[in-house]
Write a protein that holds these residues in place. Structure first.
Motif, PDB file in Angstrom:
ATOM      1  N   ILE A 152       0.981  -1.093  -0.041  1.00 29.74           N
ATOM      2  CA  ILE A 152       0.146   0.038  -0.069  1.00 29.74           C
ATOM      3  C   ILE A 152       0.729   1.311   0.059  1.00 29.74           C
ATOM      4  N   LEU A 153       2.130   1.115  -0.124  1.00 30.90           N
ATOM      5  CA  LEU A 153       2.973   1.983   0.222  1.00 30.90           C
ATOM      6  C   LEU A 153       3.748   2.369  -1.073  1.00 30.90           C
ATOM      7  N   PRO A 154       4.086   3.806  -1.363  1.00 28.14           N
ATOM      8  CA  PRO A 154       4.728   3.893  -2.781  1.00 28.14           C
ATOM      9  C   PRO A 154       6.159   3.251  -2.575  1.00 28.14           C
ATOM     10  N   GLU A 155       6.866   2.982  -3.998  1.00 28.42           N
ATOM     11  CA  GLU A 155       8.062   2.323  -3.760  1.00 28.42           C
ATOM     12  C   GLU A 155       9.106   3.400  -3.111  1.00 28.42           C
ATOM     13  N   ASP A 156       9.065   4.636  -3.215  1.00 26.35           N
ATOM     14  CA  ASP A 156       9.932   5.794  -2.947  1.00 26.35           C
ATOM     15  C   ASP A 156       9.329   6.016  -1.507  1.00 26.35           C
ATOM     16  N   ARG A 157      10.007   5.468  -0.392  1.00 24.46           N
ATOM     17  CA  ARG A 157       9.586   5.631   0.929  1.00 24.46           C
ATOM     18  C   ARG A 157      10.746   5.852   1.875  1.00 24.46           C
ATOM     19  N   LEU A 158      10.537   6.355   3.003  1.00 24.00           N
ATOM     20  CA  LEU A 158      11.564   6.697   4.010  1.00 24.00           C
ATOM     21  C   LEU A 158      11.189   5.516   5.103  1.00 24.00           C
ATOM     22  N   VAL A 159      12.093   4.370   5.185  1.00 19.56           N
ATOM     23  CA  VAL A 159      11.815   3.480   6.358  1.00 19.56           C
ATOM     24  C   VAL A 159      12.511   3.982   7.454  1.00 19.56           C
ATOM     25  N   LEU A 160      11.982   4.238   8.452  1.00 21.98           N
ATOM     26  CA  LEU A 160      12.915   4.796   9.800  1.00 21.98           C
ATOM     27  C   LEU A 160      12.342   3.203  10.653  1.00 21.98           C
ATOM     28  N   ALA A 161      13.654   2.780  10.937  1.00 23.62           N
ATOM     29  CA  ALA A 161      13.677   1.557  12.079  1.00 23.62           C
ATOM     30  C   ALA A 161      14.128   2.064  13.312  1.00 23.62           C
ATOM     31  N   LEU A 162      13.331   1.780  14.318  1.00 21.59           N
ATOM     32  CA  LEU A 162      13.379   2.205  15.685  1.00 21.59           C
ATOM     33  C   LEU A 162      13.678   0.727  16.309  1.00 21.59           C
ATOM     34  N   GLU A 163      14.632   1.092  17.331  1.00 22.29           N
ATOM     35  CA  GLU A 163      15.052  -0.457  18.181  1.00 22.29           C
ATOM     36  C   GLU A 163      15.469   0.237  19.520  1.00 22.29           C
ATOM     37  N   ARG A 164      15.310  -0.623  20.302  1.00 22.78           N
ATOM     38  CA  ARG A 164      15.676  -0.446  21.719  1.00 22.78           C
ATOM     39  C   ARG A 164      16.972  -0.873  21.882  1.00 22.78           C
ATOM     40  N   ASP A 165      17.670  -0.064  22.723  1.00 15.90           N
ATOM     41  CA  ASP A 165      18.968  -0.353  23.201  1.00 15.90           C
ATOM     42  C   ASP A 165      19.196   0.090  24.522  1.00 15.90           C
ATOM     43  N   GLY A 166      18.682  -0.865  25.490  1.00 21.50           N
ATOM     44  CA  GLY A 166      18.645  -0.758  26.806  1.00 21.50           C
ATOM     45  C   GLY A 166      17.362   0.335  27.088  1.00 21.50           C
ATOM     46  N   ALA A 167      17.579   1.299  27.938  1.00 27.16           N
ATOM     47  CA  ALA A 167      16.700   2.240  28.045  1.00 27.16           C
ATOM     48  C   ALA A 167      16.362   3.427  27.062  1.00 27.16           C
ATOM     49  N   ALA A 168      17.644   3.435  26.289  1.00 27.93           N
ATOM     50  CA  ALA A 168      17.281   4.458  25.108  1.00 27.93           C
ATOM     51  C   ALA A 168      16.861   3.899  23.849  1.00 27.93           C
ATOM     52  N   ARG A 169      16.777   4.554  22.935  1.00 32.04           N
ATOM     53  CA  ARG A 169      16.246   4.140  21.260  1.00 32.04           C
ATOM     54  C   ARG A 169      17.330   4.435  20.516  1.00 32.04           C
ATOM     55  N   ARG A 170      17.228   3.745  19.340  1.00 31.39           N
ATOM     56  CA  ARG A 170      18.096   3.981  18.245  1.00 31.39           C
ATOM     57  C   ARG A 170      16.987   3.916  16.878  1.00 31.39           C
ATOM     58  N   ALA A 171      17.469   5.104  15.974  1.00 30.64           N
ATOM     59  CA  ALA A 171      16.647   5.242  14.794  1.00 30.64           C
ATOM     60  C   ALA A 171      17.681   5.075  13.652  1.00 30.64           C
ATOM     61  N   GLN A 172      17.182   4.227  12.641  1.00 31.42           N
ATOM     62  CA  GLN A 172      17.867   4.162  11.450  1.00 31.42           C
ATOM     63  C   GLN A 172      17.036   4.309  10.291  1.00 31.42           C
ATOM     64  N   ALA A 173      17.585   5.434   9.508  1.00 30.59           N
ATOM     65  CA  ALA A 173      16.642   5.657   8.225  1.00 30.59           C
ATOM     66  C   ALA A 173      17.268   5.063   6.954  1.00 30.59           C
ATOM     67  N   ALA A 174      16.022   4.516   6.257  1.00 31.43           N
ATOM     68  CA  ALA A 174      16.592   4.188   4.740  1.00 31.43           C
ATOM     69  C   ALA A 174      15.633   4.402   3.870  1.00 31.43           C
ATOM     70  N   PRO A 175      16.022   5.597   3.356  1.00 32.87           N
ATOM     71  CA  PRO A 175      15.394   5.977   1.941  1.00 32.87           C
ATOM     72  C   PRO A 175      15.271   5.336   0.847  1.00 32.87           C
ATOM     73  N   SER A 176      14.204   5.042   0.158  1.00 29.50           N
ATOM     74  CA  SER A 176      14.297   4.031  -0.955  1.00 29.50           C
ATOM     75  C   SER A 176      14.179   4.739  -2.332  1.00 29.50           C
ATOM     76  N   GLY A 177      14.456   5.968  -2.335  1.00 28.81           N
ATOM     77  CA  GLY A 177      14.371   6.659  -3.768  1.00 28.81           C
ATOM     78  C   GLY A 177      14.667   7.980  -3.465  1.00 28.81           C
ATOM     79  N   PRO A 178      14.488   8.881  -4.513  1.00 27.27           N
ATOM     80  CA  PRO A 178      14.951  10.400  -4.858  1.00 27.27           C
ATOM     81  C   PRO A 178      14.146  11.099  -3.755  1.00 27.27           C
ATOM     82  N   ARG A 179      12.951  10.893  -3.704  1.00 31.67           N
ATOM     83  CA  ARG A 179      12.002  11.649  -2.998  1.00 31.67           C
ATOM     84  C   ARG A 179      12.414  11.395  -1.467  1.00 31.67           C
ATOM     85  N   SER A 180      12.361  10.180  -1.039  1.00 26.56           N
ATOM     86  CA  SER A 180      12.463  10.068   0.261  1.00 26.56           C
ATOM     87  C   SER A 180      14.097  10.467   0.862  1.00 26.56           C
TER      88      SER A 180
END
Ligand code: ADP
Ligand code: MG
Length: 163
Positions: A110-138
């Motif tokens: 349901i999402l466009p091919e060109d999307r920004l995937v933001l992966a959030l993960e827990r690292d103890g009490a804190a959080r980490r975010a990793q961004a993966a754009p999949s096209g020029p727009r994102s």
């Protein structure tokens, strides 16, 4: 990216909302309780929406009219859905100017091919975010958002910077 406090997660969302343009799509990946809705709330706020942004877990989708017409989806409950059941969600995403989707793994189609995937993960009490754009727009969106976030660590308030 970096470890994020809840306030930072919210401000990252705000930076994304402030720098989004028509057609942008944000996929928020990560386990239950990691902060996907917190980021989505920041996005709506960054679009100029000042009201509440409740989790759409049960209704699957909520709409917001900020600077852009946005939809916020949470597909957590979609597991058993047949493909035709997600058609209306795909149409809603297509009809919106900005889509923010939690649990996109349930229905990537349901999402466009060109999307920004933001992966959030827990690292103890804190959080980490990793961004993966999949096209020029994102890719361009993430570049603008990252710059806005870094240039503006304090945000517009509404959160304790030390939390
Ligand atoms: N660093 C952090 N980032 C995001 N949320 C955090 C953080 N620390 C604590 N929280 C809390 O964790 C919960 C995250 O919930 P939520 O955003 O609804 O997660 P999700 O949508 O991923 O299930 C919220 O209650 C929030 O207050
Ligand atoms: Mg959520």
């Amino acid at each position: 990216m970096r470890l994020m406090s809840e306030g930072e997660a919210r401000r990252l969302g705000e930076a994304l909302g402030r720098t989004a343009e028509r057609g942008c799509a944000l996929a928020l990946v990560g386990p239950l309780g990691v902060g996907k809705t917190v980021v989505a709330q920041g996005v709506m706020r960054g679009l100029g929406w000042s009201g509440r942004v409740p989790s759409p877990t049960f209704g699957l989708m909520r709409q917001y009219d900020g600077r852009l017409r946005a939809v916020h989806l949470d597909l957590y409950r979609l597991e058993a859905a047949a493909p035709e059941d997600v058609e209306w969600l795909g149409e809603a995403v297509e009809g919106a100017e900005l889509a923010v989707v939690e649990w996109p793994e349930r229905a990537w189609s349901i999402l466009p091919e060109d999307r920004l995937v933001l992966a959030l993960e827990r690292d103890g009490a804190a959080r980490r975010a990793q961004a993966a754009p999949s096209g020029p727009r994102s890719r361009a969106w993430w570049e603008r958002a990252r710059q806005a976030f870094e240039a503006w660590p304090g945000g517009t308030g509404g959160g304790d910077p030390h939390e």
